[in-house]
Design an enzyme around this catalytic site. Structure first.
Site, PDB file in Angstrom:
ATOM      1  N   GLN A  56       4.769 -11.681  19.295  1.00  0.00           N
ATOM      2  CA  GLN A  56       5.609 -12.630  20.047  1.00  0.00           C
ATOM      3  C   GLN A  56       5.406 -14.053  19.534  1.00  0.00           C
ATOM      4  O   GLN A  56       6.362 -14.802  19.336  1.00  0.00           O
ATOM      5  CB  GLN A  56       5.252 -12.587  21.538  1.00  0.00           C
ATOM      6  CG  GLN A  56       5.556 -11.263  22.221  1.00  0.00           C
ATOM      7  CD  GLN A  56       5.088 -11.285  23.670  1.00  0.00           C
ATOM      8  OE1 GLN A  56       5.165 -12.293  24.345  1.00  0.00           O
ATOM      9  NE2 GLN A  56       4.589 -10.160  24.151  1.00  0.00           N
ATOM     10  N   GLU A 113      -0.056   1.191 -18.008  1.00  0.00           N
ATOM     11  CA  GLU A 113       0.004   1.385 -16.551  1.00  0.00           C
ATOM     12  C   GLU A 113       1.194   0.654 -15.924  1.00  0.00           C
ATOM     13  O   GLU A 113       1.688   1.063 -14.877  1.00  0.00           O
ATOM     14  CB  GLU A 113      -1.301   0.939 -15.882  1.00  0.00           C
ATOM     15  CG  GLU A 113      -1.668  -0.538 -15.970  1.00  0.00           C
ATOM     16  CD  GLU A 113      -2.504  -0.898 -17.199  1.00  0.00           C
ATOM     17  OE1 GLU A 113      -2.425  -0.158 -18.211  1.00  0.00           O
ATOM     18  OE2 GLU A 113      -3.217  -1.915 -17.156  1.00  0.00           O
ATOM     19  N   HIS A 146      -0.922  -2.284 -22.021  1.00  0.00           N
ATOM     20  CA  HIS A 146      -1.161  -1.855 -20.630  1.00  0.00           C
ATOM     21  C   HIS A 146      -0.074  -0.862 -20.205  1.00  0.00           C
ATOM     22  O   HIS A 146       0.859  -1.243 -19.492  1.00  0.00           O
ATOM     23  CB  HIS A 146      -1.145  -3.068 -19.698  1.00  0.00           C
ATOM     24  CG  HIS A 146      -2.334  -3.945 -19.857  1.00  0.00           C
ATOM     25  ND1 HIS A 146      -3.542  -3.663 -19.265  1.00  0.00           N
ATOM     26  CD2 HIS A 146      -2.508  -5.091 -20.547  1.00  0.00           C
ATOM     27  CE1 HIS A 146      -4.411  -4.605 -19.571  1.00  0.00           C
ATOM     28  NE2 HIS A 146      -3.810  -5.480 -20.356  1.00  0.00           N
ATOM     29  N   LEU A 166      -0.513  -7.292   5.095  1.00  0.00           N
ATOM     30  CA  LEU A 166       0.175  -6.260   5.880  1.00  0.00           C
ATOM     31  C   LEU A 166       0.877  -5.235   5.004  1.00  0.00           C
ATOM     32  O   LEU A 166       1.395  -4.245   5.504  1.00  0.00           O
ATOM     33  CB  LEU A 166       1.241  -6.917   6.761  1.00  0.00           C
ATOM     34  CG  LEU A 166       0.731  -7.697   7.958  1.00  0.00           C
ATOM     35  CD1 LEU A 166       1.896  -8.383   8.654  1.00  0.00           C
ATOM     36  CD2 LEU A 166       0.045  -6.733   8.934  1.00  0.00           C
ATOM     37  N   CYS A 198      -6.563  -1.951 -23.174  1.00  0.00           N
ATOM     38  CA  CYS A 198      -6.751  -3.329 -23.646  1.00  0.00           C
ATOM     39  C   CYS A 198      -8.230  -3.607 -23.941  1.00  0.00           C
ATOM     40  O   CYS A 198      -8.724  -3.164 -24.970  1.00  0.00           O
ATOM     41  CB  CYS A 198      -6.162  -4.323 -22.652  1.00  0.00           C
ATOM     42  SG  CYS A 198      -5.746  -5.878 -23.437  1.00  0.00           S
ATOM     43  N   SER A 231      -2.343 -11.781   6.997  1.00  0.00           N
ATOM     44  CA  SER A 231      -1.888 -11.441   5.644  1.00  0.00           C
ATOM     45  C   SER A 231      -2.380 -10.032   5.325  1.00  0.00           C
ATOM     46  O   SER A 231      -3.142  -9.451   6.097  1.00  0.00           O
ATOM     47  CB  SER A 231      -2.430 -12.451   4.641  1.00  0.00           C
ATOM     48  OG  SER A 231      -3.838 -12.422   4.678  1.00  0.00           O
ATOM     49  N   LYS A 272      -1.214  -4.290  21.357  1.00  0.00           N
ATOM     50  CA  LYS A 272      -0.952  -5.621  21.909  1.00  0.00           C
ATOM     51  C   LYS A 272       0.166  -6.323  21.130  1.00  0.00           C
ATOM     52  O   LYS A 272       0.110  -6.445  19.903  1.00  0.00           O
ATOM     53  CB  LYS A 272      -2.227  -6.484  21.847  1.00  0.00           C
ATOM     54  CG  LYS A 272      -3.425  -5.893  22.571  1.00  0.00           C
ATOM     55  CD  LYS A 272      -3.175  -5.611  24.033  1.00  0.00           C
ATOM     56  CE  LYS A 272      -3.218  -6.830  24.917  1.00  0.00           C
ATOM     57  NZ  LYS A 272      -2.927  -6.456  26.341  1.00  0.00           N
TER      58      LYS A 272
HETATM   59  N1  GLN Z   1     -10.087 -10.171 -22.841  1.00  0.00           N
HETATM   60  C1  GLN Z   1      -9.380  -9.427 -23.798  1.00  0.00           C
HETATM   61  C2  GLN Z   1      -8.358 -10.259 -24.564  1.00  0.00           C
HETATM   62  O1  GLN Z   1      -8.012 -11.323 -24.151  1.00  0.00           O
HETATM   63  C3  GLN Z   1      -8.730  -8.209 -23.153  1.00  0.00           C
HETATM   64  C4  GLN Z   1      -7.624  -8.558 -22.226  1.00  0.00           C
HETATM   65  C5  GLN Z   1      -7.202  -7.407 -21.351  1.00  0.00           C
HETATM   66  O2  GLN Z   1      -7.949  -6.450 -21.188  1.00  0.00           O
HETATM   67  N2  GLN Z   1      -6.032  -7.510 -20.740  1.00  0.00           N
HETATM   68  O3  GLN Z   1      -7.889  -9.857 -25.601  1.00  0.00           O
END
Ligand code: GLN
Length: 540
Positions: free
Chosen positions: A191, A516, A514, A15, A385, A13, A186
């Site tokens: 295989q 990100e 978030h 990979l 968060c 796993s 190898k």
């Molecule tokens: N633990 C916090 C909450 O539940 C922050 C959650 C997080 O950072 N995603 O609000």
């Protein structure tokens, strides 16, 4: 009619099947085809929401509030599309659907069995995206390794799909190790893995070999012969400096053309040059920026699992590349500052600090100390968060004089619960309903004019993804604001604090969301971009 590419893994796993899947999708997309992707996770958990990040990596959050395996993140980042939560299928979901149908009498009179009832449910779910949209390609990554007990029924289901007339190609990703004592690649594990797959009834169309160095010709011939795959369909996938370059690596081996040929399709125009230019640019960057990520999900055994924060890392990369910088990420375990408070000045060694999301008690005081240090020493800070919640706690304690202010997640008896349960969460937790019950998915926020956050987003209403149970307590908003903290974004009804910032600081910005999750290689998330722009000024 949609085309299905089924990606399985063999030998070991880890990979990077997710990257392989996303990269195959990318080259097809860059040849003019619409692509989506799905991930099958054979575990019994209904979704990834209840998994510990050090156990299974980050929990990815979709627009529609799914808590999913991090591979969906790879697909979204590479393909620049939003993928809904039903593109993740787990054993838990499949069995609970089958049992529910059985109870409703939908199989009345029948003995309900793994084959055909469970496999039918799996196929129904795999075919769902193509029923909903007219997408050209659906990539389906099957988690785990061939030979595992738990993914057998999924493999059986995708085997049946071809028999039932779906356009299906099978791609098997394997590992080709080099034994140190021999210095030779190898092929035997590959295989054996293909042998297992063929026993299930699946003959791979392509074998993608994960290797340290490019696969040599002798090994390629051997794999072709023993695995019953023509040499040109054995693809070399060596380790490289940048995962976003994997599509180019595949393209050099004409993988998209080979896939399209097998399906009787032709390119609809080649748009690879923009991706090529992007990789070229990232490779030409010389200057480094040092970013400290202060978290806690690092330690599992004797190695570190940066997988726990993968989307944060990728978002930092995207923003850094956009600023012609290479990020050098320094992992800092916040517990260190609890054991050795004097070590806090190691934060001077980074150009910017991020406190990412997190749950539970451990490492909290170290994070608060970090945030205080960033605030007092003008080090650019981005709080995500939990990173915003603790920034509020820190400000309440040290600026607003609210002694022992805290989040009730950490201290239920705090005299100043500046961070508290979202009201609807109280009932949920009392009833022990932990799965999929947080505030999840995309929510709007209205940004305040003249703030840094608004300037970065360049719009007044933004949508970001959420995953939390706690919030800034509305009762404390006034006192925080009076003491200089700016809530730069609030929910449209004005009740929930979504973004905050501090004036007179080079960059002290945090959000309850978030961001990100929405960062893309060529479209960095605005808050990360602003953070890197500010941190850039610290590069010595
Ligand atoms: N633990 C916090 C909450 O539940 C922050 C959650 C997080 O950072 N995603 O609000």
């Amino acid at each position: 009619m949609a085309n299905y590419i089924i990606i399985t893994g063999g030998v070991v796993s880890g990979l990077g099947k997710g990257i392989t899947t996303a990269s195959i999708g990318k080259i097809l997309q860059l040849h003019g085809y619409s692509v989506t992707a799905m991930k099958i996770d054979p575990y019994i958990n209904y979704d990834a929401g209840t998994l510990r990040p050090t156990e299974h990596g980050e929990v990815w959050v979709t627009e529609d509030g799914g808590e999913i395996d991090q591979d969906l993140g790879h697909y979204e980042r590479f393909l620049d599309i939003n993928i809904p939560k039903h593109h993740n299928i787990t054993t838990g979901q499949v069995y609970s659907a089958v049992i529910e149908k059985e109870r409703k009498g939908e199989y009345l009179g029948k003995t309900v069995q793994p084959i055909p009832h469970v496999t039918d449910e799996i196929k129904r779910r795999i075919r769902m995206p193509a029923r909903e949209t007219d997408v050209d390609f659906v990539l389906v990554e099957i988690g785990g390794t061939v030979g595992d007990y738990e993914n057998v029924l999924f493999l059986e289901a995708v085997r049946q799909m071809k028999l039932e007339g779906d356009n299906v190609l099978y791609v098997h990703v394997t590992y080709v190790p080099v034994l140190k004592s021999l210095g030779e690649q190898k092929t035997k594990p590959t295989q054996h893995s293909v042998k297992l797959l063929r026993e299930i009834g699946i003959q791979p169309d392509f074998i993608i070999t994960r290797t340290e160095e490019p696969l040599d010709d002798v090994r390629r011939e051997k794999i072709a012969m023993f695995c019953n795959v023509h040499e040109e369909y054995v693809v070399s996938d060596p380790n490289i400096d940048n995962v976003y370059a994997v599509p180019l690596l595949f393209e050099e081996q004409k993988l998209s053309k080979k896939i399209l040929d097998k399906l009787g399709l032709k390119t609809r125009g080649n748009n690879l040059s923009m991706w090529r230019d992007f990789i070229k640019k990232t490779r030409s960057i010389k200057k480094k920026i040092r970013i400290g990520i202060v978290g806690k999900y690092f330690d599992i055994g004797s190695f570190k699992l940066s997988d726990s924060y993968i989307s944060v890392i990728e978002a930092v990369k995207h923003a850094a590349w956009n600023n012609n910088l290479h990020p050098e990420i320094k992992w800092i375990d916040s517990k260190l500052f609890e054991k050795k408070p004097e070590k806090i000045d190691m934060l001077d060694e980074v150009d910017g600090i991020i406190v990412p999301g997190g749950f539970g008690l451990s490492g909290i005081n170290g994070k608060i100390a970090t945030i205080r240090y960033a605030r007092e020493n003008n080090i650019p800070y981005l709080g995500l968060c939990l990173g915003m919640q603790l920034a509020v706690v820190e400000y309440a304690r040290h600026i607003c004089n609210l002694k022992n202010a805290h989040s009730t997640e950490i201290n239920k008896k705090t005299p100043h619960p500046v961070i508290d349960f979202i009201p609807e969460q109280i009932k949920i937790i009392r009833e022990s309903r932990y799965g999929a019950t947080m505030r999840l998915g995309s929510y709007p926020a209205v940004l305040k004019k003249g703030t840094k956050v608004r300037n970065l987003y360049q719009k007044s209403r933004v949508y970001e993804r959420h995953r939390h149970r706690y919030e800034v307590n509305p009762k404390y908003v006034d006192i925080l604001e009076k003491n200089g903290l700016i809530f730069s974004g609030k929910s449209p009804d004005g009740i929930l604090m979504e973004f905050m910032e501090l004036p007179d600081h080079p960059y002290f910005v945090a959000t309850q969301s978030h961001p990100e999750f929405k960062s893309r290689p060529m479209k960095p998330a605005p808050l990360f971009n602003g953070f890197i722009e500010a941190a850039k000024k610290n590069i010595s």
